[in-house]
Design an enzyme around this catalytic site. Structure first.
Site, PDB file in Angstrom:
ATOM      1  N   ALA A  85      -1.723  34.552 -13.755  1.00  0.00           N
ATOM      2  CA  ALA A  85      -0.755  33.454 -13.817  1.00  0.00           C
ATOM      3  C   ALA A  85      -0.749  32.702 -12.495  1.00  0.00           C
ATOM      4  O   ALA A  85      -1.123  33.239 -11.448  1.00  0.00           O
ATOM      5  CB  ALA A  85       0.637  33.975 -14.143  1.00  0.00           C
ATOM      6  N   ASP A  86      -0.308  31.470 -12.566  1.00  0.00           N
ATOM      7  CA  ASP A  86      -0.133  30.678 -11.352  1.00  0.00           C
ATOM      8  C   ASP A  86       1.008  29.698 -11.594  1.00  0.00           C
ATOM      9  O   ASP A  86       1.152  29.163 -12.700  1.00  0.00           O
ATOM     10  CB  ASP A  86      -1.408  29.914 -10.990  1.00  0.00           C
ATOM     11  N   THR A  87       1.812  29.487 -10.567  1.00  0.00           N
ATOM     12  CA  THR A  87       2.964  28.597 -10.666  1.00  0.00           C
ATOM     13  C   THR A  87       2.886  27.532  -9.593  1.00  0.00           C
ATOM     14  O   THR A  87       2.566  27.824  -8.435  1.00  0.00           O
ATOM     15  CB  THR A  87       4.282  29.394 -10.505  1.00  0.00           C
TER      16      THR A  87
END
Length: 206
Positions: A85-87
């Site tokens: 995941a990446d935000t």
């Protein structure tokens, strides 16, 4: 088809993502990406020229999932789905990463003060020939912050490992007047979408 041990690898060092996976009963092991003198950084998080925020966060997340899958095979670990995941935080088309120091954190939060920004969290699940991805977008509105609020927050440890310089699950919650979207997505892992992708690769939930 069900997974043999109903377990995944999480390619993230974020304690918030670990907490969120535990919240929905996912059994996981951490699989961290590495860098060394003989091996370059597995995934570059540098924004490419003219790259749009959604394209950026999707590219980085997919690259993390693929790199983690390759690492699993290289280490001859048990074959399991890999979740990455990446935000990123976006205001007026500008991507806000993690502040490197107090000055950067102060500047980011000053920009977010009194504004509505977007939080984009992309998730990717890689398992054998399957590669699933989804990007969730939420809108977050900050109240107008005064100098004392900015100074006190930047003097804490909270801003420095988070995109945009804040975490909704911490003391910055008192700055947020409204959200439209996924609370867990703003934290770093949209749980509804994550559970859906994991179910598609065979994970079961009690």
């Amino acid at each position: 088809m069900k997974l043999l041990d109903n377990k995944i690898y999480l390619a993230s060092k974020s304690p918030r993502r670990r907490e969120l996976l535990r919240q929905i009963g996912v059994n996981f092991e951490i699989l961290l990406l590495r860098d060394s003198a003989t091996r370059p950084v597995d995934v570059s998080e540098t924004v490419l020229p003219d790259e749009l925020p959604a394209a950026y966060v999707t590219r980085v997340t997919n690259a993390k999932a693929e790199a983690a899958w390759d690492m699993m095979e290289l280490r001859k670990l048990p074959i399991r789905p890999v979740l990455a995941a990446d935000t990123t935080v976006v205001l007026n088309g500008v991507i806000y990463g993690k502040p490197a120091n107090r000055s950067e954190a102060h500047a980011m939060l000053t920009s977010l003060s009194g504004q509505t920004h977007q939080v984009l969290t992309s998730i990717a699940v890689h398992y054998k020939k399957q590669h699933l991805e989804f990007t969730q977008t939420s809108a977050v509105t900050f109240c107008t912050l005064n100098k004392n609020q900015l100074d006190q927050y930047c003097d804490s440890l909270e801003p420095y490992d988070k995109a945009g310089g804040y975490g909704i699950q911490g003391s910055a919650a008192k700055f947020i007047s409204h959200i439209d979207g996924s609370y867990s997505g703003i934290m770093g892992l949209p749980l509804f979408e994550t559970a859906k992708l994991l179910t598609e690769v065979g994970l079961t939930f009690s």
